[in-house]
Write an enzyme that holds these catalytic residues in place. Structure first.
Site, short mmCIF file in Angstrom:
data_model
loop_
_atom_site.label_atom_id
_atom_site.label_comp_id
_atom_site.label_asym_id
_atom_site.label_seq_id
_atom_site.Cartn_x
_atom_site.Cartn_y
_atom_site.Cartn_z
N ARG A 270 -13.54 -5.21 -0.97
CA ARG A 270 -14.33 -5.05 -2.18
C ARG A 270 -14.56 -3.55 -2.43
NH1 ARG A 270 -13.28 -9.06 -3.83
NH2 ARG A 270 -14.46 -10.92 -4.39
N HIS B 163 -6.32 -4.32 -8.03
CA HIS B 163 -7.02 -5.51 -7.53
C HIS B 163 -6.13 -6.73 -7.63
CE1 HIS B 163 -11.29 -7.25 -6.77
NE2 HIS B 163 -10.37 -7.93 -6.11
#
Lengths: 314, 314
Positions: free
Chosen positions: A229, A277
């Site tokens: 993250r 991502h």
């Protein structure tokens, strides 16, 4: 009976179509359009606007459409209902593809050879090291970390893992908790971050942590791979260590703010690999089926699989 | 008792030092310097000048310093003595690193994302496919092919192998011989060539073979990885298929002439990845020890390990 689709950042229409097809008996509601709040009994969410899941009196459960749930748990108005996350073998495999590929690219100096190709340079300088010479350290030994560790071991890498429990895997030494973090870092040439984002892990990948990595490795300096993250990392401190040369390379799939700003130095830094991502994007159809499976379980009075413990944060 | 070191293309001094250290009781001779031809009882060779191993009346065996022996068997004046090649687990692991890394880079479209990074483009266009969707076909299922196949399977790829025998491995369907080559090619998205170079395999990677690869794969066209021998490939026909777009990408570690000429189109073709014959460079110390082990076996009257069958060609 209505399923609420609460998504930002992704295209919402394919998800609506998918759940209409998978749950033909049920209404599908979308944030931003009028719907009967009393009819909503389940919600699927990905980075929902905070507060948008409040005021749903018959809500029975919320399903995260990804492995992470920090986007849910950080909402102070999150309703007090069961939360479940996606644990999908396809997603796990994809994360391991990403981790193994980037560890191999670091080991095999693929960027250097690509650069030499661009210069038409044939240099077989025999400085290639074997996977067994490279020490990989994985922070976060959940489903994703364990799978990556096992596959890195098959490729021949020297792998250790750091987690709360510190359990050993086959051939992978486990380090447990904060007191063993320095020893784990000191034997790590490539740090792979697969931690969940919780209040304890926010900002854990900072300058001090990077300074603790091994300096005696075969790559001439340590490297970082963050496929967890963005909130785990302190970006200015990563850039500082790259500038100073004490961090040799950073492979970053996640960022504090996504999409990454066009003027971010990460895009152009020679020591940085940026991916958008996409390390482990699961097949949306597979995720849809997993959510429907959980709804069917609840309807039959069975417990949720992969329920989240809000106190633990994942 | 003298060991002859017959090497071109590599630095010879480190090999001399290595064998002096490993075989202190033995003389070390080098091509190009005077030595007693009658004293030579063993030779180590890598791309020796043809004919240079003739006229050694007491020669007992020749050791190739690499996995390939085509450089030996193509010498019409090769003495009729046992030939052995290096089969080194380190070399095998390194070849599999190379094959798995490039299969992952093709699957994950790593070059496309690198290009997007250079343009500061954040596009998470969700077109990433899983390893299970990509059909890898390995030509040559010897020690190297089997190891690569097993590791590709662990990563989740759909793998088949083509060889003389066509034996199945765990989860890897084997195709046997010329009559099954079309079926093997028709189910292959990424062709990995790990064949030995023999009169039968010379030029086998030609336009007709590439035209037989699958056209219905997830990458929008087939790809080639040749980490075997340059002589296996017909380079003009590979370039032609790349130009026409019927071959999407070629990863080439080996070439008809090495080093690759500065004016070769392979360097600059957007569909080509060039590496300088470094897919599997073994640790020279490990190779030296393996050769010495064989000399000791012969001295004890034991048979050579990994002896080459000159009729078979490997």
């Amino acid at each position: 009976m209505t399923l609420l689709v609460a998504i930002t950042g992704w295209q919402v229409e394919p998800w609506i179509d998918r759940f209409r097809r998978l749950l033909p008996e049920r209404g599908i509601a979308v944030l931003g359009e009028p719907f009967d709040r009393r009819a909503v009994d389940y919600a699927v969410a990905w980075k929902h606007p905070p507060g948008s899941l409040a005021g749903l009196p018959n809500l029975g459960a919320v399903f995260s459409l990804g492995a992470g749930v920090d986007h849910l748990l950080s909402d102070p108005k999150l309703p007090d209902v069961p939360i479940a996350r996606v644990v999908d073998s396809d997603l796990t495999n994809r994360m391991s593809e990403y981790v193994v590929m980037h560890c191999l690219m670091l080991l095999r100096q693929q960027r250097r050879y690509a650069d030499r190709q661009a210069k038409r340079l044939w240099l077989d300088d025999k400085d290639q090291r074997a996977a067994a010479d490279l020490r990989i350290g994985i922070m976060g030994m959940g489903v994703l970390g364990k799978d990556a560790a096992a596959k890195l071991r098959v490729m021949g890498f020297d792998v250790a893992g750091w987690s709360r429990s510190g359990a050993d895997l086959d051939g992978v030494v486990g380090y447990a908790g904060a007191e063993n973090l320095p020893a784990f870092l000191a034997r790590t040439d490539v740090l792979v971050v697969l931690l969940p984002l919780t209040p304890e892990t926010r900002g854990i990948v900072n300058g001090a942590l990077l300074d603790g990595l091994a300096r005696d490795g075969v790559l001439g300096g340590p490297a970082l791979i963050n496929a967890g993250r963005g909130g785990l990392q302190v970006e200015e401190e990563i850039l500082d260590r790259l500038d100073r040369g004490s961090l040799k390379h950073a492979v970053l799939d996640v960022f504090n703010a996504e999409p990454l700003a066009a003027d971010s130095r990460f895009w152009t830094h020679p020591g940085v690999t940026v991916t958008p991502h996409n390390a482990a994007m699961s097949d949306p159809d597979a995720i849809g089926r997993l959510v429907v499976r959980q709804i069917r379980r609840l309807e039959q009075g069975l417990p949720l699989e992969n329920a989240v413990d809000p106190r633990r944060g994942y």
